[in-house]
Design a protein around this motif. Sequence first.
Motif, short mmCIF file in Angstrom:
data_model
loop_
_atom_site.label_atom_id
_atom_site.label_comp_id
_atom_site.label_asym_id
_atom_site.label_seq_id
_atom_site.Cartn_x
_atom_site.Cartn_y
_atom_site.Cartn_z
N SER A 201 0.54 -1.28 0.26
CA SER A 201 -0.59 0.00 -0.42
C SER A 201 1.01 1.35 -0.18
O SER A 201 0.81 2.33 -0.13
N LEU A 202 2.32 1.24 0.07
CA LEU A 202 2.83 2.58 -0.19
C LEU A 202 3.78 2.62 -0.95
O LEU A 202 3.55 1.54 -2.61
N ASP A 203 4.05 3.92 -1.26
CA ASP A 203 4.22 3.92 -2.86
C ASP A 203 6.38 3.79 -3.09
O ASP A 203 7.43 4.79 -1.73
N TYR A 204 6.05 2.83 -3.45
CA TYR A 204 7.79 2.71 -4.22
C TYR A 204 8.82 3.75 -4.88
O TYR A 204 8.15 4.39 -5.41
N PRO A 205 9.79 4.13 -4.16
CA PRO A 205 10.82 2.99 -3.88
C PRO A 205 10.41 3.19 -1.58
O PRO A 205 10.27 4.00 -1.96
N LEU A 206 10.85 2.11 -1.58
CA LEU A 206 10.62 2.09 -0.10
C LEU A 206 11.71 2.07 0.95
O LEU A 206 12.69 1.50 0.26
N PHE A 207 11.42 2.64 1.68
CA PHE A 207 13.68 2.45 3.28
C PHE A 207 12.46 1.98 3.87
O PHE A 207 12.25 2.28 4.48
N VAL A 208 14.01 1.10 3.93
CA VAL A 208 13.73 0.23 5.30
C VAL A 208 14.38 0.61 6.36
O VAL A 208 15.80 0.38 5.91
N LYS A 209 14.34 0.82 7.14
CA LYS A 209 15.05 1.60 7.93
C LYS A 209 14.73 0.50 9.76
O LYS A 209 13.96 0.43 10.37
N ALA B 208 17.83 -4.43 8.61
CA ALA B 208 17.20 -4.10 8.74
C ALA B 208 17.18 -4.49 10.93
O ALA B 208 17.59 -3.91 11.71
N ARG B 209 16.46 -6.13 10.84
CA ARG B 209 16.47 -5.95 11.96
C ARG B 209 17.85 -6.84 12.95
O ARG B 209 18.04 -6.89 14.04
N ARG B 210 18.46 -6.69 11.47
CA ARG B 210 20.60 -7.23 12.88
C ARG B 210 20.38 -5.74 13.25
O ARG B 210 21.29 -6.04 14.21
N VAL B 211 20.32 -4.84 13.22
CA VAL B 211 20.33 -3.40 13.74
C VAL B 211 19.40 -3.17 15.36
O VAL B 211 19.66 -2.76 16.53
N ASP B 212 18.44 -3.79 14.72
CA ASP B 212 16.90 -3.72 15.99
C ASP B 212 15.73 -4.54 15.14
O ASP B 212 15.63 -4.34 14.02
N PRO B 213 15.48 -4.67 16.67
CA PRO B 213 14.31 -6.14 16.01
C PRO B 213 13.24 -5.43 15.64
O PRO B 213 12.05 -6.30 15.33
N LYS B 214 12.96 -4.15 16.02
CA LYS B 214 11.97 -3.08 15.19
C LYS B 214 11.81 -2.33 13.86
O LYS B 214 13.27 -1.69 14.04
N VAL B 215 10.85 -2.71 12.77
CA VAL B 215 11.44 -1.92 11.61
C VAL B 215 10.86 -1.61 11.19
O VAL B 215 9.39 -1.76 11.75
N LEU B 216 11.44 0.06 10.42
CA LEU B 216 10.11 0.49 9.80
C LEU B 216 10.31 0.83 8.29
O LEU B 216 11.13 0.50 7.75
N GLY C 265 21.79 0.40 8.69
CA GLY C 265 20.69 -1.13 8.37
C GLY C 265 20.08 -0.52 7.26
O GLY C 265 18.50 -0.93 7.35
N ILE C 266 19.76 0.41 6.84
CA ILE C 266 19.00 1.47 5.76
C ILE C 266 19.40 0.98 4.41
O ILE C 266 19.73 0.81 4.08
N THR C 267 18.28 0.68 3.68
CA THR C 267 18.12 0.15 2.45
C THR C 267 17.15 0.05 1.55
O THR C 267 15.55 0.76 1.64
N LYS C 268 16.98 1.02 0.85
CA LYS C 268 16.26 1.13 -0.74
C LYS C 268 16.22 0.18 -1.11
O LYS C 268 16.41 -0.39 -1.88
#
Length: 398
Positions: free
Chosen positions: A208-216, A242-250, A225-228
């Motif tokens: 439902s989000l607009d690509y490109p997405l940013f996972v952080k 991202a989960r390797r840095v923090d188990p909670k991800v946006l 830990g951020i990936t486009k």
Amino acid sequence: MSQSAVPSRQSAVPVPAAGSGGTRKPRVAVVFGGRSGEHTISCATAAGVLSAIDRDRFDVVPVGITPAGQWVLVDDDPGALALSDDRPPVQITAEGLGRGELTVRPGGGPGAALILSATSGPAALGEVDVVLPLLHGPYGEDGTLQGMLEMLSIPYVGCGVLASAAGMDKQVTKVLLNAAGIPTAPHVVVTPRRWVGDRELILDACESLDYPLFVKPARAGSSLGITKVERREDLQGAIEVARRVDPKVLVESGVLGREIEVAVLGGRDGGAPRVAEPGEIVMDAAHGAGEFYDYQTKYLAHDAVQMVCPARITPAERELIMATASAAFDALGGEGLMRVDFFLTPRGEAVVNEVNTMPGFTPFSMYPYMWRVSGMGYTELVTELIDLALERPRDVNR
């Protein structure tokens, strides 16, 4: 105010304690390193601050926190802490840069100074009047250190417990800003429980989000830990990174817009926050910039980034961004300092990307640069932050 000269290697030594027969300058414990993945960046920030702090106004005690959580006395040598791409990352250890482990205890009552004692060398290092915490990320910028200092009734620079914790967690930041009517990018939260039990539902929700997405990572900084992500097939792998840095991800919608940053400084005597001239991050792929403002571009590819300040924006855009930065500072209960990062969309909307309650102070950092352009030099800025901390009321009912 001119920058004070600092010897290339000045050992940390005791200074006269209060009541010892002579007047004493305020004593500042500059605390850096820490347990987070931003340990090296924190050391680089400390290098800048130790080089700039006004030695005529303050006595300085450099205190490093190792990745294991030990507090150690560190030599007053900014050059040993600076970030460089031609040597291994700096890391504080008790046997390396550290000069002996410290114990920390309060001075004996509300408003009393912090007392540092060493396990080797001088038995007591005396009182510290204020702490300047230069820790980035978890276990320092996230309210944990601030809570300890509050319990000890020790003045410290920067945001309090709530603002630090809220500013560290990108989801909580969005909730508070949105409640104040401040726009942020649409997002999906990935918690450990949902990722294990509802993985496909999460991936579907991200559509439902607009690509490109940013996972952080939700609770990290320095672009760690951020990936486009351009397509769904790559989304699961980016979440795992991202989960390797923090188990909670946006997972956030990409926002088309210029990257504008604003430096906010707490007001004096209960006054409104002060806001510096906005700056813009302009990246040059020909000189090594990545697809976005990632760790490599931010700290090592110095030729790839141009910091334009004042930003080349219209008067109306400038007014909107500065007002929104001030409102964000207030919405989070900010104190001391905060950097508010925006996307300025082609339609002139100011969308908050994130906030930083302890922004970098490296020689290449935007926060001190924006204040320098606005008329407040590096040394003057550090002095102002320490003075704000010393003047801030500290009470259990505040």
